[in-house]
Scaffold this motif. Structure first.
Motif, PDB file in Angstrom:
ATOM      1  N   ALA A 132      66.342 -16.649  86.122  1.00  0.00           N
ATOM      2  CA  ALA A 132      67.592 -15.983  85.748  1.00  0.00           C
ATOM      3  C   ALA A 132      68.003 -16.504  84.381  1.00  0.00           C
ATOM      4  O   ALA A 132      67.737 -17.655  84.037  1.00  0.00           O
ATOM      5  CB  ALA A 132      68.686 -16.266  86.776  1.00  0.00           C
ATOM      6  N   VAL A 133      68.668 -15.657  83.610  1.00  0.00           N
ATOM      7  CA  VAL A 133      69.010 -16.012  82.232  1.00  0.00           C
ATOM      8  C   VAL A 133      70.486 -15.745  81.978  1.00  0.00           C
ATOM      9  O   VAL A 133      71.075 -14.845  82.593  1.00  0.00           O
ATOM     10  CB  VAL A 133      68.116 -15.224  81.236  1.00  0.00           C
ATOM     11  CG1 VAL A 133      68.379 -13.732  81.328  1.00  0.00           C
ATOM     12  CG2 VAL A 133      68.313 -15.708  79.805  1.00  0.00           C
ATOM     13  N   ARG A 134      71.086 -16.529  81.088  1.00  0.00           N
ATOM     14  CA  ARG A 134      72.459 -16.312  80.653  1.00  0.00           C
ATOM     15  C   ARG A 134      72.548 -16.575  79.150  1.00  0.00           C
ATOM     16  O   ARG A 134      71.758 -17.330  78.580  1.00  0.00           O
ATOM     17  CB  ARG A 134      73.438 -17.255  81.365  1.00  0.00           C
ATOM     18  CG  ARG A 134      73.660 -16.947  82.831  1.00  0.00           C
ATOM     19  CD  ARG A 134      74.346 -15.611  83.056  1.00  0.00           C
ATOM     20  NE  ARG A 134      74.677 -15.392  84.444  1.00  0.00           N
ATOM     21  CZ  ARG A 134      73.857 -14.864  85.355  1.00  0.00           C
ATOM     22  NH1 ARG A 134      72.625 -14.527  85.004  1.00  0.00           N
ATOM     23  NH2 ARG A 134      74.255 -14.669  86.590  1.00  0.00           N
ATOM     24  N   VAL A 135      73.546 -15.930  78.552  1.00  0.00           N
ATOM     25  CA  VAL A 135      73.826 -16.122  77.129  1.00  0.00           C
ATOM     26  C   VAL A 135      75.036 -17.038  76.997  1.00  0.00           C
ATOM     27  O   VAL A 135      76.105 -16.722  77.515  1.00  0.00           O
ATOM     28  CB  VAL A 135      74.114 -14.768  76.440  1.00  0.00           C
ATOM     29  CG1 VAL A 135      74.447 -14.987  74.963  1.00  0.00           C
ATOM     30  CG2 VAL A 135      72.928 -13.822  76.591  1.00  0.00           C
ATOM     31  N   LEU A 165      68.690 -10.839  69.339  1.00  0.00           N
ATOM     32  CA  LEU A 165      69.993 -10.185  69.326  1.00  0.00           C
ATOM     33  C   LEU A 165      71.136 -11.144  69.650  1.00  0.00           C
ATOM     34  O   LEU A 165      72.169 -11.138  68.981  1.00  0.00           O
ATOM     35  CB  LEU A 165      69.989  -9.030  70.330  1.00  0.00           C
ATOM     36  CG  LEU A 165      71.215  -8.141  70.397  1.00  0.00           C
ATOM     37  CD1 LEU A 165      71.469  -7.438  69.070  1.00  0.00           C
ATOM     38  CD2 LEU A 165      71.051  -7.112  71.508  1.00  0.00           C
ATOM     39  N   PHE A 166      70.953 -11.980  70.669  1.00  0.00           N
ATOM     40  CA  PHE A 166      72.043 -12.819  71.166  1.00  0.00           C
ATOM     41  C   PHE A 166      71.947 -14.277  70.733  1.00  0.00           C
ATOM     42  O   PHE A 166      72.871 -15.038  70.950  1.00  0.00           O
ATOM     43  CB  PHE A 166      72.091 -12.765  72.694  1.00  0.00           C
ATOM     44  CG  PHE A 166      72.491 -11.419  73.241  1.00  0.00           C
ATOM     45  CD1 PHE A 166      73.818 -11.027  73.251  1.00  0.00           C
ATOM     46  CD2 PHE A 166      71.539 -10.542  73.720  1.00  0.00           C
ATOM     47  CE1 PHE A 166      74.188  -9.796  73.753  1.00  0.00           C
ATOM     48  CE2 PHE A 166      71.892  -9.302  74.220  1.00  0.00           C
ATOM     49  CZ  PHE A 166      73.222  -8.924  74.231  1.00  0.00           C
ATOM     50  N   GLY A 167      70.834 -14.691  70.156  1.00  0.00           N
ATOM     51  CA  GLY A 167      70.672 -16.087  69.781  1.00  0.00           C
ATOM     52  C   GLY A 167      70.172 -16.907  70.953  1.00  0.00           C
ATOM     53  O   GLY A 167      69.423 -16.416  71.802  1.00  0.00           O
ATOM     54  N   PRO A 168      70.567 -18.195  71.062  1.00  0.00           N
ATOM     55  CA  PRO A 168      70.064 -19.051  72.133  1.00  0.00           C
ATOM     56  C   PRO A 168      70.451 -18.521  73.514  1.00  0.00           C
ATOM     57  O   PRO A 168      71.580 -18.077  73.732  1.00  0.00           O
ATOM     58  CB  PRO A 168      70.748 -20.402  71.862  1.00  0.00           C
ATOM     59  CG  PRO A 168      71.181 -20.351  70.440  1.00  0.00           C
ATOM     60  CD  PRO A 168      71.478 -18.921  70.151  1.00  0.00           C
ATOM     61  N   THR A 169      69.495 -18.562  74.428  1.00  0.00           N
ATOM     62  CA  THR A 169      69.746 -18.193  75.820  1.00  0.00           C
ATOM     63  C   THR A 169      69.242 -19.319  76.715  1.00  0.00           C
ATOM     64  O   THR A 169      68.349 -20.080  76.340  1.00  0.00           O
ATOM     65  CB  THR A 169      69.037 -16.884  76.207  1.00  0.00           C
ATOM     66  OG1 THR A 169      67.619 -17.070  76.123  1.00  0.00           O
ATOM     67  CG2 THR A 169      69.454 -15.750  75.287  1.00  0.00           C
ATOM     68  N   VAL A 170      69.820 -19.416  77.914  1.00  0.00           N
ATOM     69  CA  VAL A 170      69.455 -20.460  78.867  1.00  0.00           C
ATOM     70  C   VAL A 170      68.833 -19.811  80.090  1.00  0.00           C
ATOM     71  O   VAL A 170      69.371 -18.833  80.635  1.00  0.00           O
ATOM     72  CB  VAL A 170      70.684 -21.294  79.269  1.00  0.00           C
ATOM     73  CG1 VAL A 170      70.318 -22.322  80.342  1.00  0.00           C
ATOM     74  CG2 VAL A 170      71.275 -21.995  78.052  1.00  0.00           C
ATOM     75  N   THR A 171      67.709 -20.360  80.535  1.00  0.00           N
ATOM     76  CA  THR A 171      66.972 -19.828  81.675  1.00  0.00           C
ATOM     77  C   THR A 171      66.818 -20.902  82.735  1.00  0.00           C
ATOM     78  O   THR A 171      66.598 -22.071  82.419  1.00  0.00           O
ATOM     79  CB  THR A 171      65.576 -19.342  81.240  1.00  0.00           C
ATOM     80  OG1 THR A 171      65.706 -18.332  80.258  1.00  0.00           O
ATOM     81  CG2 THR A 171      64.791 -18.784  82.422  1.00  0.00           C
ATOM     82  N   VAL A 172      66.908 -20.517  84.005  1.00  0.00           N
ATOM     83  CA  VAL A 172      66.613 -21.405  85.123  1.00  0.00           C
ATOM     84  C   VAL A 172      65.769 -20.623  86.119  1.00  0.00           C
ATOM     85  O   VAL A 172      65.964 -19.421  86.308  1.00  0.00           O
ATOM     86  CB  VAL A 172      67.899 -21.942  85.785  1.00  0.00           C
ATOM     87  CG1 VAL A 172      68.735 -20.824  86.386  1.00  0.00           C
ATOM     88  CG2 VAL A 172      67.575 -22.985  86.850  1.00  0.00           C
TER      89      VAL A 172
END
Length: 744
Positions: A661-664, A640-647
């Motif tokens: 935790a994840v962010r778009v 849905l959102f494309g690339p996401t970043v996780t730490v």
């Protein structure tokens, strides 16, 4: 409607990330390539950085309406709908033109044989036909601006229905009109009370019945301005209505029931617009579980999206997610009407020590701040409350002072305290005449203060005069029926104003042109393949992410020379494009301190790889880095959102701990730091059991650099896993000890 004050973020990380070196979503009806000006509104990944706000004034308040398939024949489903539309048009002052090929009149109105025969260009066409597709071209020729399709049997029914909806969407794009539906209903044409004042709630629902509780708030004195039942969203979608409502001066809050999001970026841009305007968006989003997601898809034919990503994206852009429809109505009502808080301190005031203690426990557990009142304030309260009762917060008056002149004095003194921004009075059950007078005193105090006054009327009956007339008759008191809903709403209210006070749109600072790193990275990509660890680390190095000193070798003698250059002790690892979990295969050797150990390790690693039939590009001889906190930073693609970043917490237990935790993208330094505070193991970064604090600044910088990589390589990078990322003690940086990258 509340405004917002934009804060500013520090720019040092952003500047450093800029220095290191999806197909665009076009406008809804665009049939040409984007212009240079349009291209400037795209980020480096090709996604839009702004969206147009559809002009829906003539949808909600048309001057003329055509009802296609109108009927007044008894027993026909279209008859009731036609009658309701005529009544609605009369209320909004619109002219109605029934259309039916065989009728001369409908409910006494002249009926026209076709759209082409309409006597004027209409603003809105309501399609009461089983197949709206053939009508769309007729509407386009007549330059109709909006249409509503009630028909079902589209994407909610399966593949054949989805294909039919795709044809309908394509016809709408060609036509230039805007379509609501299909699979929608009459909620947009409900009768809204016009005798209520104050900021209103605007309602968006994908399932019409799920909006009924919010619509019913009008009976409690809460104003409702609009209702958009979006259905299958073949054209107009939830994001369009959020953008429109966020700019309406009468809208104090937007309440949503969402089953699936049509376009992730469009939703974020709409939420961003609402955040800039300071308009709260409260949403129920189904699909938390596999069952809920499957049911939602069958209902609306939407992609539900990974719920963890949806949840993070909403939080990132200030959308307040709640679970129940009761929470939706209570939270939206409070946010629509309450003024900006002066401070976040909450005081609990009750006629029972047990009630105050119970509520205070729940409120504190939920994260609300209950300040201890000053000794001077407690002494003031003890003028009217017996000395043996606690007044530090919660404030227990014992009951009797409520019944006389002391009651208003106590409330006034509490609200005068500068540490108090919210007063909450739980009344677990009616106890007349004390509870009646308490309700009256609270209403009177709320009218005189700019602080929030909340009352919980816990009676299951709800017919008491104090509740129905006194409390609900006040627009200044927020009244709830349960402890939980009050806490949820107050927490959302304080959180919303905290968020908007410092909000800066990440779209303003999103990169629009590739960094110098992009060209280096492109040369490393191998479409459809997983990169070796060595190549994946080269990718990280291209974006300025530190990796250990290491050399790739293809002989034992070269390994010994490399170890001398890297410096003992060393780590030796097999490196190949098909290797994932090397440790499980025995393809990692650590703590090697001599040439003989190097030669033995080289032979063993190559033997295992040969036995396991794993192709290698060589053996890595790496610097050994021991002291630090093992983290994981990665990139994944969400449908849905494309690339996401996780730490998250990394190392060999990453899949066991699942603390991430994840962010778009795009997001700024503030969100990168917020990701870390969301981790259950956040304390490890602060230093525990004698360990020094970790270099959090370096970790944040890595997260931002990985985000830049995700934005620039979004079309070619399917997955990136930096694990472990060793975060060294403060001031010493962070080192990517291993990396896995998969190309699309």
């Amino acid at each position: 409607m509340l405004g917002s004050t934009h804060g500013t973020l520090t720019t040092d990380f952003r500047a450093r990330v800029e220095a290191c070196g999806e197909t665009p979503r076009t406008a809804v009806h665009s049939t040409t390539a984007p212009s240079a000006q349009d291209a400037a509104a795209l980020d480096v990944s090709g996604r839009p950085l702004r969206s147009d706000v559809p002009d829906l004034d003539r949808f909600f308040r048309p001057e003329s309406v055509a009802v296609i398939g109108a009927s007044d024949a008894e027993g026909r489903p279209n008859t009731g709908i036609t009658r309701q539309l005529i009544a609605w048009a009369e209320r909004v002052g619109a002219r109605v033109h029934p259309v039916h090929p065989t009728r001369a009149t409908v409910f006494g109105l002249p009926c026209h044989a076709s759209v082409a025969a309409l006597p004027e260009q209409v603003d809105l066409a309501v399609l009461l036909v089983a197949d709206p597709l053939p009508v769309i071209e007729e509407l386009a020729e007549s330059k109709v601006r909006f249409a509503v399709a009630f028909a079902s049997g589209f994407a909610e029914t399966g593949d054949a229905g989805a294909a039919a909806q795709a044809r309908l969407s394509a016809a709408v794009r060609r036509s230039g009109l805007r379509l609501l539906g299909p699979n929608t209903n009459l909620n947009a044409f409900e009768a809204f009370r016009d005798d209520l004042d104050g900021p209103a709630i605007a309602l968006i629902t994908q399932s019409g019945h799920q909006g009924r509780p919010v619509y019913a708030l009008q009976e409690l004195g809460i104003r409702l301005s609009h209702w958009a039942p979006t259905g299958n969203e073949a054209d107009l979608e939830t994001a369009d209505f959020i953008s429109y409502f966020a700019e309406r001066p009468e809208v104090g809050a937007i309440a949503c029931y969402v089953e699936g999001l049509k376009d992730g970026r469009a939703f974020l841009l709409a939420a961003d617009r609402a955040a800039r305007a300071g308009v709260p968006v409260v949403a129920v989003k189904v699909g938390r579980t596999e069952t809920g997601a499957r049911t939602a898809a069958s209902h609306t034919g939407k992609l539900t999206g990974a719920d963890a990503v949806v949840d993070a994206a909403m939080r990132q852009f200030g959308v307040i997610r709640v679970d129940g429809l009761d929470e939706l109505q209570d939270t939206a009502a409070l946010l629509a009407r309450a003024r900006r808080p002066r401070t976040e301190g909450v005081v609990v005031y009750s006629i029972s020590g047990g009630t105050g203690a119970h509520f205070s426990d729940l409120a504190t557990e939920a994260g609300l701040t209950l300040p201890t009142l000053s000794q001077a304030k407690q002494a003031e309260l003890h003028q009217w409350i017996p000395e043996y009762l606690n007044v530090a917060n919660p404030v227990d008056n014992g009951g009797h002072p409520v019944g006389d002149w002391r009651g208003p004095k106590i409330i006034e003194a509490i609200l005068a305290d500068p540490s108090v921004g919210v007063l909450i009075c739980p009344i677990t059950g009616p106890f007349p005449p004390i509870s009646d007078k308490l309700a009256r005193d609270l209403v009177d105090a709320a009218e005189r203060t700019d602080k929030l006054v909340c009352v919980i009327w816990g009676s299951p009956v709800g017919t008491e005069e104090a509740y129905r007339t006194t409390l609900l008759g006040s627009s200044r008191v927020a009244t709830f029926r349960t402890f939980g809903n009050c806490i949820t709403a107050v927490r959302a209210y304080l959180g919303h104003h905290r968020f908007t006070a410092s909000y800066r749109s990440p779209f303003d600072d999103a990169p629009r042109t590739p960094s110098p790193s992009y060209r280096k990275a492109q040369a490393l990509m191998r479409p459809g393949r997983q990169l070796s660890e060595h190549a994946a680390k080269q990718l990280l190095r291209a974006y300025g992410i530190r990796v250990p000193r290491e050399q790739l070798v293809t002989s034992a003698a070269a390994a010994v020379r490399a170890a001398g250059l890297v410096g003992y002790p060393v780590v030796m690892k097999a490196s190949g494009p098909q290797l994932g979990h090397k440790t499980e295969l025995g393809l990692v050797k650590i703590g090697l301190t001599s040439a003989s150990q190097i030669r033995d390790a080289y032979r063993e690693l190559t033997d295992i790889a040969r036995y396991e039939n794993v192709p290698l590009d060589g053996i890595l001889v790496c610097q050994m880095v021991e002291r630090g906190v093992e983290m994981v930073v990665g990139v994944t693609r969400d449908d849905l959102f494309g690339p996401t970043v996780t730490v998250g917490l990394g190392g060999v237990l990453v899949e066991v701990l699942r603390d991430a935790a994840v962010r778009v993208p795009p997001f700024g330094e503030d969100q990168a730091r917020a990701m870390l505070t969301e981790l259950r193991g956040h304390a490890l970064l602060e230093g525990v059991r004698g360990a020094p604090p970790a270099d959090v600044d370096a970790l944040v910088e890595v997260v931002l650099r990985v985000q830049r990589m995700a934005l620039e390589l979004g079309d070619t990078l399917s997955e990136l896993d930096v694990n472990p990322l060793m975060v060294l003690p403060r001031g010493q940086g962070a080192v990517a000890l291993d990396a896995l990258a998969v190309c699309r």
